[in-house]
Scaffold this motif. Structure first.
Motif, PDB file in Angstrom:
ATOM      1  N   GLU A  16      43.017  51.809  57.639  1.00 19.69           N
ATOM      2  CA  GLU A  16      42.475  50.792  56.749  1.00 19.69           C
ATOM      3  C   GLU A  16      40.982  51.006  56.587  1.00 19.69           C
ATOM      4  N   VAL A  17      40.474  50.581  55.446  1.00 15.32           N
ATOM      5  CA  VAL A  17      39.055  50.701  55.134  1.00 15.32           C
ATOM      6  C   VAL A  17      38.543  49.324  54.747  1.00 15.32           C
ATOM      7  N   THR A  18      37.367  48.981  55.216  1.00 16.12           N
ATOM      8  CA  THR A  18      36.741  47.718  54.829  1.00 16.12           C
ATOM      9  C   THR A  18      35.661  48.028  53.805  1.00 16.12           C
ATOM     10  N   VAL A  19      35.695  47.291  52.686  1.00 14.90           N
ATOM     11  CA  VAL A  19      34.748  47.510  51.599  1.00 14.90           C
ATOM     12  C   VAL A  19      34.138  46.169  51.207  1.00 14.90           C
ATOM     13  N   LEU A  25      33.359  39.484  41.147  1.00 15.95           N
ATOM     14  CA  LEU A  25      34.246  40.564  40.718  1.00 15.95           C
ATOM     15  C   LEU A  25      35.632  40.387  41.319  1.00 15.95           C
ATOM     16  N   VAL A  26      35.679  40.103  42.592  1.00 10.47           N
ATOM     17  CA  VAL A  26      36.969  39.937  43.272  1.00 10.47           C
ATOM     18  C   VAL A  26      37.696  38.706  42.760  1.00 10.47           C
ATOM     19  N   VAL A  27      36.982  37.606  42.535  1.00  8.12           N
ATOM     20  CA  VAL A  27      37.619  36.394  42.011  1.00  8.12           C
ATOM     21  C   VAL A  27      38.202  36.670  40.626  1.00  8.12           C
ATOM     22  N   VAL A  57      46.989  36.525  41.831  1.00  2.56           N
ATOM     23  CA  VAL A  57      47.236  36.487  43.271  1.00  2.56           C
ATOM     24  C   VAL A  57      46.165  35.631  43.949  1.00  2.56           C
ATOM     25  N   GLY A  58      46.490  35.114  45.111  1.00  2.00           N
ATOM     26  CA  GLY A  58      45.578  34.237  45.819  1.00  2.00           C
ATOM     27  C   GLY A  58      44.782  34.904  46.920  1.00  2.00           C
ATOM     28  N   SER A  59      45.055  36.177  47.158  1.00  2.00           N
ATOM     29  CA  SER A  59      44.391  36.876  48.247  1.00  2.00           C
ATOM     30  C   SER A  59      43.477  37.982  47.694  1.00  2.00           C
ATOM     31  N   PRO A  60      42.221  38.003  48.120  1.00  2.00           N
ATOM     32  CA  PRO A  60      41.334  39.078  47.672  1.00  2.00           C
ATOM     33  C   PRO A  60      41.868  40.462  48.050  1.00  2.00           C
ATOM     34  N   GLN A  61      42.433  40.576  49.224  1.00  2.00           N
ATOM     35  CA  GLN A  61      42.987  41.855  49.688  1.00  2.00           C
ATOM     36  C   GLN A  61      44.097  42.319  48.747  1.00  2.00           C
ATOM     37  N   ASP A  62      45.012  41.406  48.418  1.00  2.00           N
ATOM     38  CA  ASP A  62      46.127  41.756  47.534  1.00  2.00           C
ATOM     39  C   ASP A  62      45.630  42.133  46.143  1.00  2.00           C
ATOM     40  N   ALA A  63      44.646  41.408  45.644  1.00  2.00           N
ATOM     41  CA  ALA A  63      44.122  41.676  44.310  1.00  2.00           C
ATOM     42  C   ALA A  63      43.513  43.074  44.221  1.00  2.00           C
ATOM     43  N   VAL A  64      42.679  43.408  45.176  1.00  2.00           N
ATOM     44  CA  VAL A  64      42.036  44.723  45.161  1.00  2.00           C
ATOM     45  C   VAL A  64      43.074  45.823  45.368  1.00  2.00           C
ATOM     46  N   GLU A  65      44.036  45.589  46.232  1.00  2.00           N
ATOM     47  CA  GLU A  65      45.089  46.585  46.456  1.00  2.00           C
ATOM     48  C   GLU A  65      45.890  46.825  45.176  1.00  2.00           C
ATOM     49  N   LEU A  66      46.198  45.758  44.436  1.00  2.00           N
ATOM     50  CA  LEU A  66      46.923  45.910  43.172  1.00  2.00           C
ATOM     51  C   LEU A  66      46.137  46.748  42.166  1.00  2.00           C
TER      52      LEU A  66
END
Length: 66
Positions: free
Chosen positions: A3-6, A12-14, A22-31
């Motif tokens: 895993e990488v932390t950025v 931007l994330v919102v 999606v409700g999760s920042p992690q899920d959004a960026v992954e998508l």
């Protein structure tokens, strides 16, 4: 999998979260990252198909005039 932390701008994330629904920042960026990779693969496949088609087309010489 490693895993990488950025760190990203919160606005931007919102915006990505809203667009992706999606409700999760992690899920959004992954998508976004997965979509970017998938688009790249589709583009490579289209280019390869186009190049193969171009090679298969026989170019006929024009009749000489004169």
């Amino acid at each position: 999998m490693a895993e990488v932390t950025v760190s990203l701008d919160a606005e931007l994330v919102v915006e990505v979260m809203v667009m992706a629904g999606v409700g999760s920042p992690q899920d959004a960026v992954e998508l976004v990252v997965r979509d970017y990779i998938a688009r790249g693969h589709r583009t490579e496949a289209l280019v390869a198909e186009h190049e193969a088609t171009a090679r298969d087309v026989e170019v006929k010489p024009e009749a000489q005039q004169g």
